[in-house]
Design a protein around this motif. Structure first.
Motif, mmCIF file in Angstrom:
data_model
loop_
_atom_site.group_PDB
_atom_site.id
_atom_site.type_symbol
_atom_site.label_atom_id
_atom_site.label_comp_id
_atom_site.label_asym_id
_atom_site.label_seq_id
_atom_site.Cartn_x
_atom_site.Cartn_y
_atom_site.Cartn_z
ATOM 1 N N VAL A 200 0.875 -1.080 -0.072
ATOM 2 C CA VAL A 200 -0.079 0.095 -0.057
ATOM 3 C C VAL A 200 0.947 1.257 0.104
ATOM 4 C CG1 VAL A 200 -1.883 -1.059 1.203
ATOM 5 C CG2 VAL A 200 -0.319 -0.069 2.473
ATOM 6 N N ALA A 201 2.215 1.184 0.232
ATOM 7 C CA ALA A 201 2.755 2.456 0.255
ATOM 8 C C ALA A 201 4.033 2.247 -0.733
ATOM 9 C CB ALA A 201 3.731 2.401 1.755
ATOM 10 N N ALA B 189 8.161 2.134 0.257
ATOM 11 C CA ALA B 189 8.601 1.109 1.119
ATOM 12 C C ALA B 189 9.059 -0.153 0.716
ATOM 13 C CB ALA B 189 7.440 1.025 2.515
ATOM 14 N N LEU C 238 -1.305 1.508 9.352
ATOM 15 C CA LEU C 238 -0.585 1.615 8.102
ATOM 16 C C LEU C 238 0.856 1.213 8.495
ATOM 17 C CD1 LEU C 238 0.024 1.871 4.910
ATOM 18 C CD2 LEU C 238 0.218 4.378 5.689
ATOM 19 N N THR D 28 4.869 0.076 7.557
ATOM 20 C CA THR D 28 5.674 0.242 6.296
ATOM 21 C C THR D 28 6.734 -0.657 7.027
ATOM 22 O OG1 THR D 28 6.326 2.036 6.889
ATOM 23 C CG2 THR D 28 4.799 1.777 5.299
ATOM 24 N N TYR E 9 5.860 3.581 16.533
ATOM 25 C CA TYR E 9 4.461 3.745 16.639
ATOM 26 C C TYR E 9 3.808 5.027 16.673
ATOM 27 C CZ TYR E 9 -0.217 2.957 18.859
ATOM 28 O OH TYR E 9 -1.329 2.941 19.307
ATOM 29 N N GLY E 10 3.007 5.350 16.001
ATOM 30 C CA GLY E 10 2.482 6.819 16.101
ATOM 31 C C GLY E 10 1.005 6.955 15.789
ATOM 32 N N LEU F 271 -2.257 9.231 14.260
ATOM 33 C CA LEU F 271 -2.600 10.338 13.805
ATOM 34 C C LEU F 271 -3.432 11.158 14.825
ATOM 35 C CD1 LEU F 271 -3.010 9.951 9.994
ATOM 36 C CD2 LEU F 271 -1.240 10.046 11.250
ATOM 37 N N ASP G 70 7.529 1.069 10.652
ATOM 38 C CA ASP G 70 6.730 1.937 11.080
ATOM 39 C C ASP G 70 5.168 1.645 11.188
ATOM 40 O OD1 ASP G 70 8.332 4.617 11.575
ATOM 41 O OD2 ASP G 70 9.349 3.855 9.590
ATOM 42 N N CYS G 71 4.392 1.776 12.241
ATOM 43 C CA CYS G 71 3.015 1.476 12.580
ATOM 44 C C CYS G 71 2.382 2.833 12.830
ATOM 45 C CB CYS G 71 2.985 0.449 13.490
ATOM 46 S SG CYS G 71 3.517 -0.990 13.479
ATOM 47 N N ASP G 72 1.673 3.153 11.731
ATOM 48 C CA ASP G 72 0.908 4.468 12.247
ATOM 49 C C ASP G 72 -0.599 4.434 12.135
ATOM 50 O OD1 ASP G 72 3.575 5.649 10.837
ATOM 51 O OD2 ASP G 72 2.831 7.279 12.169
ATOM 52 N N LEU H 114 -4.171 5.045 11.794
ATOM 53 C CA LEU H 114 -5.277 5.886 10.911
ATOM 54 C C LEU H 114 -6.310 5.990 11.738
ATOM 55 C CD1 LEU H 114 -4.500 4.681 7.194
ATOM 56 C CD2 LEU H 114 -3.169 6.424 8.645
ATOM 57 N N GLU H 115 -6.867 5.041 12.313
ATOM 58 C CA GLU H 115 -8.169 5.098 13.110
ATOM 59 C C GLU H 115 -7.802 3.923 14.129
ATOM 60 O OE1 GLU H 115 -11.606 6.121 12.177
ATOM 61 O OE2 GLU H 115 -10.787 6.839 10.166
ATOM 62 N N ALA H 116 -8.364 4.477 15.320
ATOM 63 C CA ALA H 116 -8.191 3.689 16.467
ATOM 64 C C ALA H 116 -9.548 3.298 17.418
ATOM 65 C CB ALA H 116 -7.445 4.517 17.582
#
Lengths: 238, 238, 238, 238, 238, 238
Positions: free
Chosen positions: C20-21, C24, C38, C40, C63-64, C66, C115-117, C119-121
């Motif tokens: 999807v990226a 990466a 998401l 990568t 980990y982050g 949005l 990297d684990c970002d 988008l919806e939690a």
């Protein structure tokens, strides 16, 4: 009409004083009316990591404001622990403007850092900084040339900057603080001695502006830059 | 001539997808070709300290980039411990652009924060962010209107942004990454649906540019903004 | 009984989308119901200082979230100037989990950063992150193998993760946000495709739990991990 | 077989010394063999912002390590400018563990902060911290009761913690540093005096572990916690 | 004998110029030879939190150095993200020295911040800062008195500072940079106009010093402070 | 007259306990009455960057305070994200004091870091730190000598420190917290075993002091340092 009594196309009294900092390779105290900025240019032998070993130099800038340069005391950035977004934006602009007139390969692998520290702030600190830092930079490059540290002619052109804005419906040159606060449109122009653009930043603070207003500001800017370029040449004895 | 095979006045394929974030009051996934930005608009009841009690609202923006939105991994700003100067410059631009089309008194004492997070970066992330954030903002204001939280019509106009530049001697519209790296002049235009300027930022990356080059870029920008404004209206069902 | 109408041993709908990226070496968009992350995987040639020159590689994770992945906007960590304790705890867990199935010597002296970002939690972001990051990691290792950059078989097993908890007295699988808030006991299980444990973290949020409750959660976890492992194999075409 | 000559189910010599800090409301110097932690409990009248006005109290913990508690000097976190991820993870664990045995409503609107500072580190600092901090906490709550500052019985149960691991193939209790470095599986158990679980954290440092190994560790942990709970009761004169 | 040709008991040329900062309530540009410090005194209506509501005021100081005040460029503290230990030590000393001659109750609940920014550094920046900041402070208090903002006489005495040291075996007054680098003992004296001590800081940079050497430095200091106090009175028209 | 019942020239009970930290090359637990500081000396093979390759060593110090060393809990500096100005001032003083009695060339290219961590604070933490750190330093240098890591005799003299002050009009030795809060003048003396001064810091907290008061404090200091030096010799078996 203007708070200072100036005509729309009048700049404030501008002075450029060289060699004001004993220890710097180049320095200039610049005044645009009551705005006063001390500019120094420091030659250093190390370049940023990503440039190392490429035989090219770098010109960069840092900007600061003494806490009481302003009407009420501004918090010292060293105490706050970081530079504000505004400070970073301004110092990036100064650096880009200066690099536009320097041949970085001719400079050789050195970095020149131009520090612009505002002693008094009355509007136009970033344009005064660019105009004064150029003078300091020229002297630093001369200092290098006298020691045969450059690889040819490092200076391509001169550079200066001025602000314009629409104040109470009229396009005016070189806004002071009182005008800046009230102006609906505010634009900064960075131009070379040859009359070309290095940077244009126009911002609608209130209502958006149209093409004809922008054109009027450009005419004023060209006039102002012409005068500043002459002063730079004159003070540098060119 | 262009790496993508586009004509000089062609934008990339632009898409605007609404309501992509379940929890935000407004959201838009915007794509300018391979550049993809997720924009959310969040309505919050607290305003910045200096606005408190003045009966006015505020619109602000934050900008971020996922670490692997770029060709090689970019360090996460949360790990670095601060936002870069570039990030701050961009988010200040987005915020100013959006505020230019909002009546902050009609908004009432709330803050709308527009987060623009770049999922994929291929040039033009700031212009895509402004264009997409406007759509998210409109939906957030609608959400407020449905709950009768505004004090009249808060939206004054629409706003969109596009980049132009001089690539291999030719003025072109909507630079992608390959063009951006090589372009000698790079300009970003933020304009309203009514065709007025909110912000112009033109930078000579290499040689300075002249008035005629700037004029050519403005013509392209007006074309591009016209197309973006139509797409915004269309996706918003206006 | 469950807010979502699920049976106690039902997971939410899980999807794993590869590639999807664009940029990466490996990527995966994972959804556990409304939780979307998401992931990568980036291959970099430098390893941490303490590993340099030892001929071994490293796998790590960041980990982050949005800002508007959550019901009310969460402050951006880059603005706050640091990652929270929760963020650091989660990214350390993801990194340990992935390293458990990688032969770091076979990897050679490279670092893969996952990297684990979010988008919806909607609950379970750390377990979704581990499950999706594994898929991204596999693709990054394949990318290396295609270029003959590894020194033999770097992947030892597969790894996935799931949460369980005691919700209103009943052990349930894969808590969503509404359940998570209310659950008295919350446990995360990280297990290999071969059915062994990599990590168990059980926490009594309210009343302490006993051995039989823990046993019941383990049974659920084994079921869930089995299903996730099958999905990983299937999407990876194994 | 063990470096210390202990049997697999032997804990190290444990001591709990009360009232070691003159100024704290409660304090305990805990030793698990050569690991020594100074725990203090401080009663403060302010609670975290999100709890204010709710009539409930809070128990939290902070963890630190003297720079030369370790074999080679560890950088001081105050100099580094931040707490490491490991430190934050540990102090969050200590805080959760203590809150599990406190009735926060009975505590009233105060905060008790338990500081755990490691004077000597030889493995098991987090389990020693929890075990010692509980003793300090009890004395702080007694101090409050003597001044009639609580609203009823604030302590629900006792809490202690112990580590277990698989060392050279054998499940062992209470790992010291030499064992910890080499152990393939490492688990920390936090349990109440009543024998229930507050927290389980099991991690495969090398090869993943299976259900029977986990069961063996639990048996050891229950034994260890039983002994620690008795010591706590004894030193507290209960 | 001294690099500057001065006699052991000679100070450098000292100048004190008032009202150099347009916007500050008090200001003074002080020069001790080539050391130049711009001092401003700012009256602010808020006091530190711990003084609020106590009817007392506060006098504090901040110290900074322009990057090119020094022979080679010094890193800007705002860029480094924090003030150095040296900077904090100096500004704490300046603040204490000024407070020693102010009646904080007579000042009323205001804070006066004295900013001392070094434009050129050639040794003795802290003593010049104290001497100049006192002049700026007097003018700020006069500004308050003219507006009847004080509660009686806020100034108790005057204060000035000077350094002494043992340079090549001889006690000398007012060290410049070349002497400072080489001196074996370096002492700073802060004294009132009435000839009493506010602060003494003597440091053996090389060999420890004895009582007779300290006595010799004190004699020099008393002479120097006497001259500085006279100059302060004179420039303030007292 | 003194809160503790001591005579003006009485120090508190002082104890120096060696080898209290198992892992440090040297260590000392020092008590000045209820003030207790744990001092460790760590030998490290790397020196600061500016000393590298010069064949000289370095001695430095760091200072910290456990949060509940004080009457009310002090915020942990690692949590605050930086060391306070007071902490930096103290650790710079300790480092300078220790370096005054070390021959850095004889030390060879190593760094010895002395960590002074205050377990209980009742006034005089900096003087206790210097006095105790010297003992730890001696043991660390002995440790080096036993391994033939030094280049000759690295220790030049011994060093100790004591505070004096004017409490209710009387000069007194070794202030405790109650006296420190109230004392009008507070001075710290750092002296060698040979009776010379390394550092004098005298501060008027209230009214300025005169020469005769300073002389009286010096007499007390010399007495106190004499006693401390004897104790250091005795505990070190010299």
């Amino acid at each position: 009409m203007r708070p200072s009594g100036r005509q729309p196309s009048d700049m404030r009294a501008v002075t450029l004083e060289r060699n004001v900092a004993m220890k710097a390779e180049g320095s200039c105290l610049v005044a645009f009316g009551n705005t006063k900025v001390l500019c120094t240019a420091s030659v250093e032998t190390s370049v940023p990591g990503w440039l190392r070993g490429k035989g090219k130099g770098w010109v960069t800038a840092e900007y600061g404001m003494l806490p009481r340069a302003t009407g009420s005391r501004t918090r010292r950035e060293a105490t706050a622990g970081k530079q504000s977004g505004r400070t970073q934006e301004i110092q990036r602009l100064i650096g880009r403007s200066l690099r536009a007139v320097v041949d970085l390969e001719a400079l050789g692998e050195v970095q020149i850092t131009c520090d612009c520290d505002v002693l008094e702030a009355d509007g136009g600190t970033r344009t005064a900084s660019i105009t004064g830092a150029y003078v300091a930079l020229v002297d630093a490059i001369k200092w290098m040339e006298e020691r045969q540290l450059t690889r040819g002619k490092a200076l391509i052109d001169s550079v200066a900057a001025i602000s314009c804005g629409i104040y109470r419906g009229t396009p005016v040159l070189d806004l002071d603080y009182l005008e800046d606060v009230e102006a609906h449109t505010d634009a900064n122009f960075v131009m070379t001695g040859a009359g070309k653009f290095v940077e244009i930043q126009g911002t609608a603070e209130g209502a958006p502006f149209d093409r004809s207003e922008l054109d009027a500001l450009m005419v004023l800017a060209e006039k102002g830059i012409g005068e500043l370029s002459s002063m730079q040449k004159s003070v540098l004895g060119q």
